[in-house]
Design an enzyme around this catalytic site. Sequence first.
Site, PDB file in Angstrom:
ATOM      1  N   ASN A   9       0.864  -1.179   0.000  1.00  0.00           N
ATOM      2  CA  ASN A   9       0.000   0.000   0.000  1.00  0.00           C
ATOM      3  C   ASN A   9       0.905   1.234   0.000  1.00  0.00           C
ATOM      4  O   ASN A   9       1.515   1.554   1.015  1.00  0.00           O
ATOM      5  CB  ASN A   9      -0.891  -0.038   1.253  1.00  0.00           C
ATOM      6  CG  ASN A   9      -1.753   1.201   1.390  1.00  0.00           C
ATOM      7  OD1 ASN A   9      -1.790   2.048   0.491  1.00  0.00           O
ATOM      8  ND2 ASN A   9      -2.443   1.325   2.512  1.00  0.00           N
ATOM      9  N   TRP A  10       0.968   1.883  -1.142  1.00  0.00           N
ATOM     10  CA  TRP A  10       1.893   3.012  -1.282  1.00  0.00           C
ATOM     11  C   TRP A  10       1.382   4.254  -0.554  1.00  0.00           C
ATOM     12  O   TRP A  10       2.110   5.235  -0.419  1.00  0.00           O
ATOM     13  CB  TRP A  10       2.114   3.353  -2.759  1.00  0.00           C
ATOM     14  CG  TRP A  10       2.761   2.268  -3.583  1.00  0.00           C
ATOM     15  CD1 TRP A  10       2.960   0.952  -3.218  1.00  0.00           C
ATOM     16  CD2 TRP A  10       3.310   2.398  -4.899  1.00  0.00           C
ATOM     17  NE1 TRP A  10       3.578   0.265  -4.226  1.00  0.00           N
ATOM     18  CE2 TRP A  10       3.811   1.123  -5.280  1.00  0.00           C
ATOM     19  CE3 TRP A  10       3.418   3.457  -5.802  1.00  0.00           C
ATOM     20  CZ2 TRP A  10       4.414   0.896  -6.515  1.00  0.00           C
ATOM     21  CZ3 TRP A  10       4.014   3.223  -7.039  1.00  0.00           C
ATOM     22  CH2 TRP A  10       4.508   1.963  -7.385  1.00  0.00           C
ATOM     23  N   LYS A  11       0.128   4.248  -0.162  1.00  0.00           N
ATOM     24  CA  LYS A  11      -0.504   5.413   0.486  1.00  0.00           C
ATOM     25  C   LYS A  11      -0.288   6.663  -0.391  1.00  0.00           C
ATOM     26  O   LYS A  11      -0.227   6.539  -1.606  1.00  0.00           O
ATOM     27  CB  LYS A  11       0.023   5.579   1.911  1.00  0.00           C
ATOM     28  CG  LYS A  11      -0.152   4.281   2.727  1.00  0.00           C
ATOM     29  CD  LYS A  11       0.057   4.435   4.193  1.00  0.00           C
ATOM     30  CE  LYS A  11      -0.148   3.090   4.883  1.00  0.00           C
ATOM     31  NZ  LYS A  11      -0.016   3.165   6.327  1.00  0.00           N
ATOM     32  N   HIS A  96      -9.427   1.034   5.218  1.00  0.00           N
ATOM     33  CA  HIS A  96      -8.133   1.195   5.893  1.00  0.00           C
ATOM     34  C   HIS A  96      -8.333   2.112   7.108  1.00  0.00           C
ATOM     35  O   HIS A  96      -9.145   3.037   7.064  1.00  0.00           O
ATOM     36  CB  HIS A  96      -7.116   1.802   4.913  1.00  0.00           C
ATOM     37  CG  HIS A  96      -5.718   1.760   5.445  1.00  0.00           C
ATOM     38  ND1 HIS A  96      -5.253   2.675   6.367  1.00  0.00           N
ATOM     39  CD2 HIS A  96      -4.694   0.899   5.226  1.00  0.00           C
ATOM     40  CE1 HIS A  96      -3.995   2.363   6.676  1.00  0.00           C
ATOM     41  NE2 HIS A  96      -3.635   1.298   5.993  1.00  0.00           N
ATOM     42  N   GLU A  98      -6.700   4.505   8.130  1.00  0.00           N
ATOM     43  CA  GLU A  98      -6.525   5.933   7.827  1.00  0.00           C
ATOM     44  C   GLU A  98      -7.796   6.510   7.212  1.00  0.00           C
ATOM     45  O   GLU A  98      -8.133   7.671   7.427  1.00  0.00           O
ATOM     46  CB  GLU A  98      -5.298   6.129   6.918  1.00  0.00           C
ATOM     47  CG  GLU A  98      -4.006   5.938   7.709  1.00  0.00           C
ATOM     48  CD  GLU A  98      -2.853   5.321   6.940  1.00  0.00           C
ATOM     49  OE1 GLU A  98      -2.850   5.364   5.697  1.00  0.00           O
ATOM     50  OE2 GLU A  98      -1.932   4.776   7.598  1.00  0.00           O
ATOM     51  N   GLU A 168      -4.945  -5.009  10.669  1.00  0.00           N
ATOM     52  CA  GLU A 168      -3.897  -4.000  10.845  1.00  0.00           C
ATOM     53  C   GLU A 168      -4.136  -3.248  12.149  1.00  0.00           C
ATOM     54  O   GLU A 168      -4.915  -2.276  12.174  1.00  0.00           O
ATOM     55  CB  GLU A 168      -3.929  -2.995   9.693  1.00  0.00           C
ATOM     56  CG  GLU A 168      -3.675  -3.581   8.329  1.00  0.00           C
ATOM     57  CD  GLU A 168      -3.149  -2.531   7.353  1.00  0.00           C
ATOM     58  OE1 GLU A 168      -2.058  -2.730   6.839  1.00  0.00           O
ATOM     59  OE2 GLU A 168      -3.828  -1.510   7.137  1.00  0.00           O
ATOM     60  N   GLY A 174       2.964   2.222  10.820  1.00  0.00           N
ATOM     61  CA  GLY A 174       3.908   3.324  10.672  1.00  0.00           C
ATOM     62  C   GLY A 174       4.672   3.661  11.944  1.00  0.00           C
ATOM     63  O   GLY A 174       5.317   4.702  12.033  1.00  0.00           O
ATOM     64  N   SER A 214       3.846  -2.230  10.270  1.00  0.00           N
ATOM     65  CA  SER A 214       5.307  -2.300  10.423  1.00  0.00           C
ATOM     66  C   SER A 214       5.892  -3.645  10.012  1.00  0.00           C
ATOM     67  O   SER A 214       6.817  -4.146  10.656  1.00  0.00           O
ATOM     68  CB  SER A 214       5.716  -1.931  11.849  1.00  0.00           C
ATOM     69  OG  SER A 214       5.358  -0.591  12.129  1.00  0.00           O
ATOM     70  N   GLY A 235       3.141  -1.158   4.299  1.00  0.00           N
ATOM     71  CA  GLY A 235       3.170   0.279   4.004  1.00  0.00           C
ATOM     72  C   GLY A 235       4.593   0.713   3.709  1.00  0.00           C
ATOM     73  O   GLY A 235       5.124   0.493   2.616  1.00  0.00           O
ATOM     74  N   GLY A 236       5.250   1.290   4.699  1.00  0.00           N
ATOM     75  CA  GLY A 236       6.585   1.883   4.528  1.00  0.00           C
ATOM     76  C   GLY A 236       7.580   1.015   3.770  1.00  0.00           C
ATOM     77  O   GLY A 236       8.275   1.498   2.871  1.00  0.00           O
TER      78      GLY A 236
HETATM   79  P1  13P Z   1       3.309   0.291   7.686  1.00  0.00           P
HETATM   80  O1  13P Z   1       3.834  -0.971   7.072  1.00  0.00           O
HETATM   81  O2  13P Z   1       4.039   1.527   7.236  1.00  0.00           O
HETATM   82  O3  13P Z   1       3.198   0.189   9.176  1.00  0.00           O
HETATM   83  O4  13P Z   1       1.801   0.501   7.130  1.00  0.00           O
HETATM   84  C1  13P Z   1       0.912  -0.559   7.206  1.00  0.00           C
HETATM   85  C2  13P Z   1      -0.321  -0.187   6.477  1.00  0.00           C
HETATM   86  O5  13P Z   1      -1.062   0.662   6.895  1.00  0.00           O
HETATM   87  C3  13P Z   1      -0.582  -0.884   5.196  1.00  0.00           C
HETATM   88  O6  13P Z   1      -1.879  -0.645   4.761  1.00  0.00           O
END
Ligand code: 13P
Length: 251
Positions: A9-11, A96, A98, A168, A174, A214, A235-236
Amino acid sequence: MRKNIIAGNWKMNKDLSEAVKLVSDLKSELDGKTLNAVVIVAPPFVALEAVKSLIKDSPIKLAAQNMHNEDSGAFTGEVSASMLKSVGCEFVILGHSERRTIFNETDEFINCKVKQALANDLLPILCCGESLEERETSKTMEVVEKQIKAGLKDLTNEQIEKTIIAYEPIWAIGTGKTASPEQAQEVHAFIRKLLIEISNESVAENVTIQYGGSVKPDNSKELLSKPDIDGALVGGACLKADSFRDIILSV
Ligand code: 13P
């Protein structure tokens, strides 16, 4: 048999040229490798079409990060399921944390999106997970149960079987603070039991349940070795081709 799915997920990261570079690098990193997981990338909307053209002869599949539940119309700034299909998306991330916390998306709204995705032949990745406060007050299972039951409301067994679930925990997103493999497995097993309750044993056995929060190359192998953890939503660590490759190859 359920599949292992590793999704990135590149956000809100990577402009068009950066997106092209990242997916091209990922393609080369995976070239010639034996993959034991389905690999998905979810770039921002504006890069979907370019990324699709680059992955067309590769095992990488395309997801969007969100969509609206209506077919079309006066919804300024929104994107529909058919628009996502038209640029080659096969999957869409929905609910998600977020979206839930920053954009106030409710379980009911997310359920409408899940139904709309399935009706348009897009496979939803339905996210759930508790906040730190909810975990510390022992509300994890209650929160996850509510999100899953509401998110899958009124779906047929066949539709539930097509849905991917991503657990998640918000406190792990993050933050560099990963759920331990045991903590994650406990919730994943709980979700699978819930799926038996909502549908039946064979459907529950076939649903992929990803872990997110993470996930990094140095913790993915242990997390993914747990019996009910069927992949990762990253994510990251998916923003660099080599670290995403290492996670993919850890399955
Ligand atoms: P991180 O891997 O940066 O913690 O993000 C997870 C995430 O929200 C994937 O959708």
